[in-house]
Design a protein around this motif. Structure first.
Motif, PDB file in Angstrom:
ATOM      1  N   PHE A 214       0.805  -1.214   0.000  1.00 11.65           N
ATOM      2  CA  PHE A 214       0.000   0.000   0.000  1.00 11.65           C
ATOM      3  C   PHE A 214       0.844   1.274   0.000  1.00 11.65           C
ATOM      4  CE2 PHE A 214      -3.361  -2.557   2.509  1.00 11.65           C
ATOM      5  CZ  PHE A 214      -3.874  -3.069   1.330  1.00 11.65           C
ATOM      6  N   GLY A 215       2.102   1.169   0.440  1.00 12.16           N
ATOM      7  CA  GLY A 215       2.876   2.372   0.690  1.00 12.16           C
ATOM      8  C   GLY A 215       3.751   2.855  -0.442  1.00 12.16           C
ATOM      9  N   LYS A 216       3.936   2.035  -1.476  1.00 14.17           N
ATOM     10  CA  LYS A 216       4.821   2.427  -2.567  1.00 14.17           C
ATOM     11  C   LYS A 216       4.038   2.510  -3.867  1.00 14.17           C
ATOM     12  CE  LYS A 216       9.009   0.368  -0.569  1.00 14.17           C
ATOM     13  NZ  LYS A 216      10.122  -0.587  -0.806  1.00 14.17           N
ATOM     14  N   GLU A 217       4.198   3.622  -4.554  1.00 15.18           N
ATOM     15  CA  GLU A 217       3.457   3.828  -5.800  1.00 15.18           C
ATOM     16  C   GLU A 217       3.781   2.766  -6.845  1.00 15.18           C
ATOM     17  OE1 GLU A 217       2.744   7.363  -9.124  1.00 15.18           O
ATOM     18  OE2 GLU A 217       3.792   7.777  -7.241  1.00 15.18           O
ATOM     19  N   GLU A 218       5.030   2.284  -6.851  1.00 12.86           N
ATOM     20  CA  GLU A 218       5.410   1.283  -7.851  1.00 12.86           C
ATOM     21  C   GLU A 218       4.771  -0.085  -7.580  1.00 12.86           C
ATOM     22  OE1 GLU A 218       9.028   1.639  -5.005  1.00 12.86           O
ATOM     23  OE2 GLU A 218       7.456   2.920  -5.843  1.00 12.86           O
TER      24      GLU A 218
END
Length: 262
Positions: A214-218
């Protein structure tokens, strides 16, 4: 065998064609012979064993799972063969046959432990990401079917399943990134199988993976599987859990451009 597999749907329309009978009289005994003979015969016609297993998968609806020449057991044995092509063919065949094992829960349970170890080994032996994903996908499916049929797995087997997952997650980089989706699905299957009393034991592994998803756009490609796993843990929780609840802070970010995620 190739022609019979490719024309399986066409052959079913003929009243004289009975794959069940053919399996009992020829296909099953031949596959049994090839497996029992080990490498003494297999080096002569290596493709024959692959084609027989593939043929069985083409006729999964008609395969007599409870036969004395049990197809699922024979195919699961092939997962440990030294021929990678044969092992990958066995993966596809097992994926096809599992939905027809509803009346044989004991059989399914009997092959689970050996299949888990063989599937992890095959995942390591393969280079192509699609092949590795297929192995992990079958593992998740196998665990799910054990649970659906009312089965259970010992703590030793569960540890065998869960222990490699953090390493697979950490090493899933570049072209292997998609394997992280398989890891999330396996954890969801295990949590559903063990139920509310033991699901919390998976938190040390599962929660960091959820947070990273959930925390990284990639990692946007992981969101659908991560949301599904989060929901599994929320439903299994016996009460409010702060660790699970902390993930709600991601809701605002997750609501952007994710209309396709239900």
């Amino acid at each position: 065998y190739t022609a019979a597999g490719l024309a399986s749907n066409y052959l079913k329309s003929f009243p004289g064609y009975d794959f069940n009978e053919w399996f009992e009289s020829l296909v099953g005994p031949l596959l049994t012979l090839l497996i029992q003979s080990g490498n003494s015969m297999n080096h002569m016609l290596p493709i024959l064993r692959r084609r027989i297993i593939w043929l069985i998968s083409c006729n999964a609806q008609q395969v007599p799972v409870s036969s004395s020449h049990n197809p699922l057991e024979l195919i699961s044995t092939s997962l440990s063969h030294n021929d990678i092509c044969l092992r990958l063919t066995a993966v596809e065949a097992m994926e096809t046959l599992l939905p027809y094992c509803e009346d044989s829960p004991q059989l399914l349970h009997s092959i689970t432990h050996s299949s888990i170890a063989a599937l992890y080994q095959l995942t390591n032996d393969c280079v192509e990401v699609d092949s590795r994903s297929s192995c992990l996908g079958l593992l998740s499916t196998l665990i799910s079917f054990v649970g659906v049929l009312g089965g259970s797995l010992s703590n030793d087997v569960l540890n065998t399943i869960v222990t490699p997952l953090p390493s697979i997650w950490e090493n899933s980089i570049e072209q292997n990134l998609l394997l992280k989706r398989n890891v999330l699905n396996i954890i969801s299957s295990v949590a559903t199988l063990v139920g509310p009393d033991q699901a919390s034991l998976l938190y040390p592994i599962a929660l960091p993976m959820l947070n990273e998803s959930f925390g990284k756009e990639e990692n946007v490609f992981l969101v659908e599987e991560a949301l599904r796993m989060w929901l599994v843990f929320l439903r299994l929780s016996n009460g409010y859990n702060g660790s699970l609840g902390a993930l709600f802070t991601r809701a605002a970010t997750l609501s952007k451009d994710l209309e396709h995620v239900i």
